[in-house]
Design an enzyme around this catalytic site. Structure first.
Site, short mmCIF file in Angstrom:
data_model
loop_
_atom_site.label_atom_id
_atom_site.label_comp_id
_atom_site.label_asym_id
_atom_site.label_seq_id
_atom_site.Cartn_x
_atom_site.Cartn_y
_atom_site.Cartn_z
N LYS A 76 -6.53 -7.96 1.48
CA LYS A 76 -5.40 -8.89 1.67
C LYS A 76 -5.43 -9.50 3.07
O LYS A 76 -5.09 -10.67 3.25
CB LYS A 76 -4.07 -8.15 1.45
N GLY B 77 -2.89 -1.02 6.10
CA GLY B 77 -3.99 -1.20 7.05
C GLY B 77 -4.79 -2.39 6.59
O GLY B 77 -5.46 -2.35 5.56
N HIS B 78 -4.66 -3.52 7.30
CA HIS B 78 -5.33 -4.76 6.89
C HIS B 78 -6.40 -5.11 7.92
O HIS B 78 -6.12 -5.18 9.12
CB HIS B 78 -4.32 -5.91 6.78
N ASP C 21 -5.88 -2.11 -0.43
CA ASP C 21 -7.14 -2.27 0.29
C ASP C 21 -8.10 -3.24 -0.40
O ASP C 21 -9.32 -3.10 -0.33
CB ASP C 21 -7.83 -0.91 0.50
N GLN D 77 0.31 -2.88 0.41
CA GLN D 77 0.17 -2.02 -0.78
C GLN D 77 -0.28 -2.90 -1.97
O GLN D 77 -0.97 -3.87 -1.76
CB GLN D 77 1.46 -1.24 -1.08
P1 GDP Z 1 -6.22 -4.76 2.78
O1 GDP Z 1 -5.42 -3.54 3.07
O2 GDP Z 1 -6.01 -5.29 1.41
O3 GDP Z 1 -6.08 -5.84 3.81
O4 GDP Z 1 -7.76 -4.30 2.83
P2 GDP Z 1 -8.43 -3.30 3.90
O5 GDP Z 1 -8.60 -4.01 5.18
O6 GDP Z 1 -7.73 -1.99 3.91
O7 GDP Z 1 -9.83 -3.03 3.21
C1 GDP Z 1 -10.69 -4.05 2.86
C2 GDP Z 1 -12.02 -3.85 3.57
O8 GDP Z 1 -12.98 -4.68 2.99
C3 GDP Z 1 -12.00 -4.21 5.04
O9 GDP Z 1 -12.90 -3.38 5.73
C4 GDP Z 1 -12.49 -5.67 5.05
O10 GDP Z 1 -13.10 -6.04 6.27
C5 GDP Z 1 -13.49 -5.61 3.95
N1 GDP Z 1 -13.68 -6.85 3.19
C6 GDP Z 1 -12.76 -7.74 2.76
N2 GDP Z 1 -13.34 -8.70 2.00
C7 GDP Z 1 -14.66 -8.39 1.96
C8 GDP Z 1 -15.79 -8.97 1.29
O11 GDP Z 1 -15.69 -9.95 0.57
N3 GDP Z 1 -16.99 -8.33 1.46
C9 GDP Z 1 -17.15 -7.21 2.23
N4 GDP Z 1 -18.34 -6.66 2.33
N5 GDP Z 1 -16.09 -6.65 2.86
C10 GDP Z 1 -14.88 -7.22 2.70
P1 IMO Z 2 -2.69 -1.67 2.18
O1 IMO Z 2 -1.60 -2.65 2.54
C1 IMO Z 2 -3.87 1.83 -0.11
C2 IMO Z 2 -0.75 4.80 -0.97
C3 IMO Z 2 -0.93 6.16 -0.30
C4 IMO Z 2 -0.28 7.05 -1.34
C5 IMO Z 2 0.87 6.20 -1.85
C6 IMO Z 2 2.22 6.51 -1.21
O2 IMO Z 2 -3.64 -1.41 3.29
O3 IMO Z 2 -3.34 -2.03 0.89
P2 IMO Z 2 3.27 6.02 1.19
O4 IMO Z 2 2.84 6.48 2.55
O5 IMO Z 2 3.32 4.54 1.02
O6 IMO Z 2 4.51 6.69 0.72
O7 IMO Z 2 2.09 6.55 0.20
O8 IMO Z 2 0.53 4.85 -1.57
N1 IMO Z 2 -0.78 3.65 -0.04
C7 IMO Z 2 -1.81 2.82 0.10
N2 IMO Z 2 -3.04 2.84 -0.46
N3 IMO Z 2 -3.53 0.84 0.70
C8 IMO Z 2 -2.30 0.77 1.26
O9 IMO Z 2 -1.88 -0.28 2.00
C9 IMO Z 2 -1.38 1.82 1.00
N4 IMO Z 2 -0.12 2.10 1.37
C10 IMO Z 2 0.24 3.20 0.73
O10 IMO Z 2 -2.28 6.47 -0.11
O11 IMO Z 2 -1.17 7.25 -2.43
MG MG Z 3 -5.65 -1.56 3.61
#
Ligand code: GDP
Ligand code: IMO
Ligand code: MG
Length: 428
Positions: A16, A42-43, A13, A227
């Site tokens: 990415k 979840g991106h 998270d 991840q």
């Molecule tokens: P990912 O799984 O690595 O793609 O990241 P997620 O989408 O799960 O979580 C990142 C969160 O941070 C999302 O809600 C993005 O919209 C938000 N985000 C990403 N870059 C920035 C940033 O530079 N500033 C702020 N405020 N939010 C950001």
């Molecule tokens: P993105 O791509 C954050 C974590 C789960 C758990 C562990 C194992 O959005 O960064 P699993 O269901 O993969 O067997 O769970 O890994 N986990 C993540 N945490 N971001 C993710 O994906 C994750 N995908 C798995 O919370 O701790």
């Molecule tokens: Mg994510």
């Protein structure tokens, strides 16, 4: 720059999705490729204020002109795949199915994998991993155990039936005798999977061949990690990890491309740290600062809706990610969130049993005992979301970025100052 890897440098998270989208819109990207994990990811991408979340699909699906690829290292739930595609179609995103390709040798997640994921977590009790419950671990376990079902098997009904029989043989003993559950019926699983074959057929390719040919022709391929480094099954905080290899080496395995083909490896890293699920996290905050990071950063999981644990930036983790992945650069996200603090601590090393430790400890026990040693930086106390160049950033924010760069083992290529596509500062 034909082959670029974008991956998570912390516990997931990091942003990415945003980093991928940023690259896909500024450079001409021909392919955006997922190489590991599944719909546990979840991106988030924010385009003109509109928020999209991708799970199994690469976020490149939102970039017209780019072809999205789900490569063989990914575990694919056909049900989740088409649910996600239909969700995008309902929102008016056009042509999604015309720009998506799936590896014939990617493994399949069926509903029984999710069932097993959930019951085995319950069985672990207080030792549970906190998985997403999507069946990721059991699907990879079947793959390594050589009883997995692959996408190509869906096109031969008798092979499919044989493979599911083999997969369920031991699983059903486990379900009925250990977990006290009902056995899963082979025919029900065959039927469940066969309903997707017609829609899958036109999407399936030898994606390793396709990507290598694209690279031979000088096309640009972006590998979008899911991840993160600290969730890697070999190099993460085992057993509190996912069941795949989200590190740079895993990209080569999951895509079927050689390491010599990769030109850039970008580690996405937040200006602080978050983690979902169980497991050690040295800089985790249990005080008001942690609650504020969670609230101001909107730190709630995109896939499961779980609250993310929050803490300060950990330079030991950053250096480790730089080393394990051979990072050529970092993309630092969410710097804007830190604009609320007078002072910002950064973990520069750990103290373990009275000793200073600068690198990731060798043993899990030591990592559990690691206490952060903090260096405190001056905050900038302002909204930086309107900044577009490094010079626009307040002096203190510039100093924070340069200090992180200095201690984290790779140069910083870009800084996120907001969730939107345009809210990025690219450093020259
Ligand atoms: P990912 O799984 O690595 O793609 O990241 P997620 O989408 O799960 O979580 C990142 C969160 O941070 C999302 O809600 C993005 O919209 C938000 N985000 C990403 N870059 C920035 C940033 O530079 N500033 C702020 N405020 N939010 C950001
Ligand atoms: P993105 O791509 C954050 C974590 C789960 C758990 C562990 C194992 O959005 O960064 P699993 O269901 O993969 O067997 O769970 O890994 N986990 C993540 N945490 N971001 C993710 O994906 C994750 N995908 C798995 O919370 O701790
Ligand atoms: Mg994510």
């Amino acid at each position: 720059m034909p082959a670029i890897v974008v991956l998570g440098a912390q516990w997931g998270d990091e942003g990415k999705g945003k980093a991928t989208d940023q690259l896909a819109t500024t450079d001409t990207i021909d392919y955006v490729v997922r190489t590991s994990g599944g719909h546990n990811a979840g991106h988030t991408i924010v385009i003109n204020g509109e928020k999209f979340a991708t799970h199994l699909l690469p976020s490149g699906i939102l970039t017209p002109g780019a072809t999205s690829v789900i490569a063989s290292g990914v575990v694919v739930s056909p049900e989740a795949l088409f649910r996600e595609l239909d969700g995008l179609i309902e929102r008016g995103v056009e042509g999604v199915e015309d720009r998506l390709l799936i590896a014939a040798n990617a493994h399949v997640i069926a509903s029984y994998h999710a069932t097993i994921d959930k019951v085995s977590e319950r069985f672990l009790g207080k030792n549970q991993i906190g998985t997403t419950g999507r069946g990721i671990g059991p699907a990879y376990a079947d793959k390594v155990n050589r009883v997995g079902v692959r996408i190509a098997d869906l096109f031969d009904e008798s092979i499919l039936r044989q493979k599911i029989e083999a997969a369920l043989d031991v699983r059903n003993h486990l379900l009925t005798k250990v977990y006290n559950r009902r056995a899963i019926e082979v025919e029900a699983v065959v039927e469940e999977l066969l309903q997707y074959t017609d829609r899958l057929r036109p999407l399936v390719r030898d994606t390793s061949l396709l990507l290598n040919q694209a690279l031979d022709q000088g096309q640009t391929v972006l590998f979008e990690g899911a991840q993160a480094t600290m969730l890697d099954v070999d190099h993460g905080t085992y057993p509190f990890v996912t069941s795949s290899s989200p590190i740079a080496g895993g990209v080569c395995i999951g895509a079927g491309v050689g390491p010599t083909r990769i030109d850039r490896v970008i580690g996405v890293i937040k200006a602080y740290t978050t983690r979902v699920g169980s497991g050690p996290f040295p800089t985790e905050l249990f005080d008001d600062d942690g609650a504020r990071l969670q609230q101001l950063g909107g730190e709630i999981g995109v896939s499961t809706g779980r609250t993310r644990r929050c803490g300060w930036y950990d330079a030991v983790v950053a250096r480790y990610a730089a080393r394990i992945n051979g990072l050529t650069e970092f993309f630092l996200t969410k710097l804007d969130i830190l604009g609320a603090w007078d002072e910002i601590p950064v973990c520069v090393a750990y103290e373990i049993d009275g000793q200073r430790v600068d690198e990731m400890p060798m043993t899990q026990t030591d990592f559990h005992h690691a206490k952060p040693i903090y260096e405190v930086f001056e905050g900038w106390k302002s909204d930086i979301s309107g900044c577009r160049t490094f010079d626009d950033l307040p002096r203190q924010a510039q100093a924070y970025v340069r200090a992180l760069e200095e201690m984290s083992g790779a140069k910083i290529w870009g800084v996120g100052v907001g969730p939107g596509r345009e809210e990025t500062v690219v450093l020259s």
